[in-house]
Design an enzyme around this catalytic site. Structure first.
Site, PDB file in Angstrom:
ATOM      1  N   THR A   1       0.837  -1.186   0.000  1.00  0.00           N
ATOM      2  CA  THR A   1       0.000   0.000   0.000  1.00  0.00           C
ATOM      3  C   THR A   1       0.883   1.251   0.000  1.00  0.00           C
ATOM      4  O   THR A   1       1.971   1.238   0.554  1.00  0.00           O
ATOM      5  CB  THR A   1      -0.872  -0.020   1.272  1.00  0.00           C
TER       6      THR A   1
ATOM      7  N   THR B   1      -0.688   1.603   6.900  1.00  0.00           N
ATOM      8  CA  THR B   1      -0.462   0.457   6.027  1.00  0.00           C
ATOM      9  C   THR B   1      -0.324  -0.792   6.887  1.00  0.00           C
ATOM     10  O   THR B   1       0.100  -0.717   8.035  1.00  0.00           O
ATOM     11  CB  THR B   1       0.797   0.653   5.166  1.00  0.00           C
ATOM     12  N   GLY B   2      -0.699  -1.932   6.327  1.00  0.00           N
ATOM     13  CA  GLY B   2      -0.609  -3.179   7.074  1.00  0.00           C
ATOM     14  C   GLY B   2      -1.864  -4.000   6.910  1.00  0.00           C
ATOM     15  O   GLY B   2      -2.454  -4.059   5.831  1.00  0.00           O
ATOM     16  N   LYS B   3      -2.298  -4.654   7.977  1.00  0.00           N
ATOM     17  CA  LYS B   3      -3.490  -5.488   7.945  1.00  0.00           C
ATOM     18  C   LYS B   3      -4.708  -4.617   8.187  1.00  0.00           C
ATOM     19  O   LYS B   3      -4.952  -4.152   9.294  1.00  0.00           O
ATOM     20  CB  LYS B   3      -3.404  -6.595   8.991  1.00  0.00           C
ATOM     21  N   GLY B   4      -5.482  -4.410   7.141  1.00  0.00           N
ATOM     22  CA  GLY B   4      -6.577  -3.456   7.190  1.00  0.00           C
ATOM     23  C   GLY B   4      -7.587  -3.710   8.276  1.00  0.00           C
ATOM     24  O   GLY B   4      -8.066  -2.774   8.931  1.00  0.00           O
TER      25      GLY B   4
ATOM     26  N   ARG C   1     -14.489  -6.751  -0.752  1.00  0.00           N
ATOM     27  CA  ARG C   1     -13.847  -6.412   0.514  1.00  0.00           C
ATOM     28  C   ARG C   1     -13.327  -4.979   0.480  1.00  0.00           C
ATOM     29  O   ARG C   1     -12.728  -4.540  -0.483  1.00  0.00           O
ATOM     30  CB  ARG C   1     -12.700  -7.383   0.794  1.00  0.00           C
ATOM     31  N   ILE C   2     -13.553  -4.238   1.549  1.00  0.00           N
ATOM     32  CA  ILE C   2     -13.048  -2.878   1.683  1.00  0.00           C
ATOM     33  C   ILE C   2     -12.124  -2.836   2.892  1.00  0.00           C
ATOM     34  O   ILE C   2     -12.465  -3.347   3.968  1.00  0.00           O
ATOM     35  CB  ILE C   2     -14.200  -1.871   1.835  1.00  0.00           C
ATOM     36  N   GLY C   3     -10.954  -2.262   2.722  1.00  0.00           N
ATOM     37  CA  GLY C   3      -9.969  -2.217   3.795  1.00  0.00           C
ATOM     38  C   GLY C   3      -9.955  -0.898   4.524  1.00  0.00           C
ATOM     39  O   GLY C   3     -10.888  -0.099   4.446  1.00  0.00           O
ATOM     40  N   ASP C   4      -8.860  -0.663   5.234  1.00  0.00           N
ATOM     41  CA  ASP C   4      -8.755   0.551   6.042  1.00  0.00           C
ATOM     42  C   ASP C   4      -8.457   1.794   5.215  1.00  0.00           C
ATOM     43  O   ASP C   4      -8.808   2.912   5.607  1.00  0.00           O
ATOM     44  CB  ASP C   4      -7.648   0.383   7.087  1.00  0.00           C
TER      45      ASP C   4
END
Length: 314
Positions: free
Chosen positions: A185, A235-238, A213-216
């Site tokens: 990201t 950034t990382g695991k949403g 799917r929608i992330g952070d």
């Protein structure tokens, strides 16, 4: 007080023995994009213009997980998302589910400036892009051989892969080169010499994510946030970042508890998010810059007007 800028290219389990052919192109891009941001700030462009400009450049580089380099869903398609926010006004725009838009961050800015809304997604966002004459291409433009291979590997391992997560070894599957199981990201935060702040983030999401799917990244207050105190891009695991409302928590700790930028970001990274899930970049209205993470590494770069400059991974 002077300007400051930071950018990232993703956080995760980045091995220290990452081969030069995988590390050097990313480092070169970070150096180049940092200089673009510095030049823009020195020419008195607004922080909002600067973060959009830098993130567009990162989106156009296939070595990162945004725009051209976006990773693939479980159906082998791209669904890109982005967010941009202006700290002085708290105006913001976000998009998700893009399949043809070349620069998601610029569409997010148009949502902010040309609609009464904050967030558009999927076909509605694509229709808005066509209406505004935003550059689009056939979705196959984003489907690279490298990302097809990453998806095959993730499917074979029956997992959804976060930025730079190392894939589990699977028999009869050609491995993606070490450390390259996913690319990262991208994001940028900036403050000018008057204390005006802005943040922007863009991503293709997770390898092998479910369609829809929608992330952070596009969620204001989770992956992206800016106000009069700070600007943050995560950034990382949403899913972990969403649960911890990471970006807004940094601002809230500064606003309500009087913490410094470093104190606030250290608390969020060390206490609010699980180990191995999160990295962020942030700047304050006073020109401070921090780049903490609780993952193995994070591709990042930063600079301040007084001459400090860094490009780093670990």
């Amino acid at each position: 007080m002077g300007w400051a800028i930071a950018l990232h290219g993703g956080a995760g389990d980045i091995p220290r023995d990452l081969p030069p052919e995988l590390r050097q192109p990313r480092e070169a891009c970070l150096h180049r994009c940092l200089q673009i941001g510095i030049d823009a700030l020195n020419s008195h462009k607004s922080p909002l213009d600067v973060v959009e400009l830098v993130v567009r450049e990162l989106e156009n580089d296939p070595h990162f997980n945004a725009g051209r380099g976006s990773v693939l869903t479980s159906n082998g398609t791209v669904e890109m998302e982005a967010c941009i926010m202006d700290g002085s006004t708290k105006k913001c725009g976000a998009v998700s589910g893009l399949t043809t838009v070349v620069n998601a961050v610029s569409l997010a800015r148009l949502v902010m400036e040309k609609t009464p809304h904050v967030y558009l997604a999927f076909e509605g966002a694509e229709a808005f892009a066509r209406e505004k004459g935003v550059e689009t291409v056939d979705s196959n433009h984003f489907i690279t051989p490298q990302n097809i291979e990453r998806l095959k590997q993730a499917k074979a391992a029956n997992r959804v892969q976060v930025d730079y997560t190392q894939p589990a070894p699977v028999v009869d599957v050609t491995p993606v080169p070490n450390g390259d199981s996913q690319i990262g990201t991208v994001g940028c935060v900036a403050v000018d010499s008057y204390g005006n702040l802005a943040a922007a983030t863009s991503t293709g999401g997770l390898v092998n994510k479910m369609v829809g799917r929608i992330g952070d990244t596009p969620l204001v207050g989770a992956g992206t946030y800016a106000n009069k105190l700070c600007a943050v891009s995560c950034t990382g695991k949403g899913e972990a970042i969403i649960r911890a409302t990471v970006a807004r928590d940094v601002a809230a700790l500064m606003e309500y508890k009087g913490l410094t930028l470093k104190e606030a970001t250290d608390y969020v990274i060390k206490e609010s998010t699980p180990e191995g899930t999160t990295g962020l970049i942030a700047v304050s209205a006073a020109g401070e810059v921090v780049t903490p993470f609780n993952t193995t590494g994070m591709f990042r770069a930063c600079a301040t007007q007084d001459g400090n400059r860094e490009v780093a991974i670990w």
